[in-house]
Design a protein around this motif. Structure first.
Motif, PDB file in Angstrom:
ATOM      1  N   PHE A 133      12.474  -1.081  -0.084  1.00  0.00           N
ATOM      2  CA  PHE A 133      11.605  -2.048  -0.729  1.00  0.00           C
ATOM      3  C   PHE A 133      10.229  -2.009  -0.077  1.00  0.00           C
ATOM      4  O   PHE A 133      10.091  -1.590   1.084  1.00  0.00           O
ATOM      5  N   PRO A 134       9.195  -2.436  -0.801  1.00  0.00           N
ATOM      6  CA  PRO A 134       7.864  -2.463  -0.209  1.00  0.00           C
ATOM      7  C   PRO A 134       7.869  -3.206   1.129  1.00  0.00           C
ATOM      8  O   PRO A 134       8.591  -4.193   1.306  1.00  0.00           O
ATOM      9  N   GLY A 149       0.787  -1.229   0.000  1.00  0.00           N
ATOM     10  CA  GLY A 149       0.000   0.000   0.000  1.00  0.00           C
ATOM     11  C   GLY A 149       0.819   1.278   0.000  1.00  0.00           C
ATOM     12  O   GLY A 149       0.424   2.275   0.608  1.00  0.00           O
ATOM     13  N   GLY A 150       1.954   1.255  -0.663  1.00  0.00           N
ATOM     14  CA  GLY A 150       2.759   2.469  -0.770  1.00  0.00           C
ATOM     15  C   GLY A 150       3.726   2.706   0.377  1.00  0.00           C
ATOM     16  O   GLY A 150       4.396   3.739   0.405  1.00  0.00           O
ATOM     17  N   SER A 151       3.843   1.771   1.319  1.00  0.00           N
ATOM     18  CA  SER A 151       4.806   1.940   2.419  1.00  0.00           C
ATOM     19  C   SER A 151       6.053   1.107   2.142  1.00  0.00           C
ATOM     20  O   SER A 151       5.983   0.038   1.529  1.00  0.00           O
ATOM     21  N   PHE A 152       7.194   1.601   2.618  1.00  0.00           N
ATOM     22  CA  PHE A 152       8.481   0.994   2.328  1.00  0.00           C
ATOM     23  C   PHE A 152       9.284   0.807   3.607  1.00  0.00           C
ATOM     24  O   PHE A 152       9.053   1.478   4.605  1.00  0.00           O
ATOM     25  N   LEU A 189      15.866  -7.306   1.357  1.00  0.00           N
ATOM     26  CA  LEU A 189      16.523  -6.052   1.723  1.00  0.00           C
ATOM     27  C   LEU A 189      17.990  -6.301   2.060  1.00  0.00           C
ATOM     28  O   LEU A 189      18.877  -5.571   1.600  1.00  0.00           O
ATOM     29  N   ASP A 190      18.254  -7.317   2.871  1.00  0.00           N
ATOM     30  CA  ASP A 190      19.630  -7.590   3.274  1.00  0.00           C
ATOM     31  C   ASP A 190      20.487  -7.961   2.073  1.00  0.00           C
ATOM     32  O   ASP A 190      21.658  -7.574   1.983  1.00  0.00           O
ATOM     33  N   HIS A 191      19.896  -8.717   1.140  1.00  0.00           N
ATOM     34  CA  HIS A 191      20.629  -9.046  -0.082  1.00  0.00           C
ATOM     35  C   HIS A 191      21.099  -7.788  -0.787  1.00  0.00           C
ATOM     36  O   HIS A 191      22.248  -7.701  -1.247  1.00  0.00           O
ATOM     37  N   HIS A 192      20.222  -6.799  -0.879  1.00  0.00           N
ATOM     38  CA  HIS A 192      20.599  -5.629  -1.660  1.00  0.00           C
ATOM     39  C   HIS A 192      21.647  -4.783  -0.944  1.00  0.00           C
ATOM     40  O   HIS A 192      22.431  -4.084  -1.592  1.00  0.00           O
TER      41      HIS A 192
END
Length: 237
Positions: A205-206, A77-80, A214-217
């Motif tokens: 990320f969403p 819903g647009g939150s990250f 996230l950790d991968h990136h």
């Protein structure tokens, strides 16, 4: 085994290690040698397949990866959620590095791809800066937009935004699919130091994306930007 017998204690084997004592003329570890050969082999396959060949080969993976990002965006819903990798570079200023990056995105795809084994396509087209790479275990095909001195509205309010006085060079971007779905964001900030610069690299990320994505990136950032910085320094010589 009877009830009064004690089971045997498992035998612990000593760890095995191998070091290079003599042989090759060049200094370095076996890991260094393996990395050189791995990079050379990867560059060969990328070159032989070419951009379209890689896209054709990865088409099913890209379809699955983009569907994953699309679903994460829908359910969030647009939150990250955000994570940041910080790198300290020495021997090169941020201005020289960013100038090299501009030139690379304008037409040196090979240099961009070489920075990470999971880079498949990179370059600029009519939509923006196109990237095909891994997002966690998924392969995604997305664009970056909004790069430059003008910040996107969300970046101006980001908790991760650092003082202009310390980090004057900033770039923000939505990471969006060809259909316009925003599957992530990036905010990268650079501040010069006495002997180089600090790179503050934030990815979003969403919210419903698994934490491992996230950790991968954050690890991905460390590898690609280190190699880009080294390449920029080499090009200066």
């Amino acid at each position: 085994m009877t009830d009064d017998q004690t089971p045997p204690t498992p035998r612990t084997l000593p760890p095995v290690s191998v070091t290079l004592e003599t042989g090759p003329a060049d200094a370095g570890s076996i890991d260094d040698l393996e990395l050189f050969y791995a990079r050379r082999a990867l560059d060969r396959f990328r070159t032989l397949l070419g951009r379209q060949g890689l896209l054709d080969l990865l088409a099913p993976d890209i379809e699955e990866g983009n569907a994953f990002l699309r679903e994460c965006a829908r359910t969030s819903g647009g939150s990250f959620k955000a994570g940041t990798t910080v790198l300290a570079a020495r021997g090169l200023g941020s201005g020289a590095f960013l100038a090299w990056m501009d030139r690379a995105f304008a037409g040196d795809e090979r240099a961009l791809l070489a920075a990470h084994p999971e880079h498949y396509v990179m370059g600029t087209d009519s939509i923006g800066a196109r990237v095909v790479e891994n997002i966690g275990p998924h392969v995604a095909d997305f664009y970056m937009g909004g790069w430059g001195t003008d910040q996107l509205a969300w970046a101006a309010d980001a908790d991760e935004l650092l003082p202009e006085s310390d980090f004057p060079r900033k770039m923000s971007s939505n990471l969006f699919l060809a259909d316009g779905t925003v599957g992530g964001r990036a905010l990268i900030q650079f501040g010069d130091t006495a002997d180089g610069f600090t790179a503050n690299l934030t990815v979003y990320f969403p919210r419903t994306c698994p934490d491992e994505v996230l950790d991968h990136h954050l690890r991905h950032y460390a590898v690609e930007f280190r190699n880009w910085i080294v390449a920029a320094a080499a090009a200066r010589a």
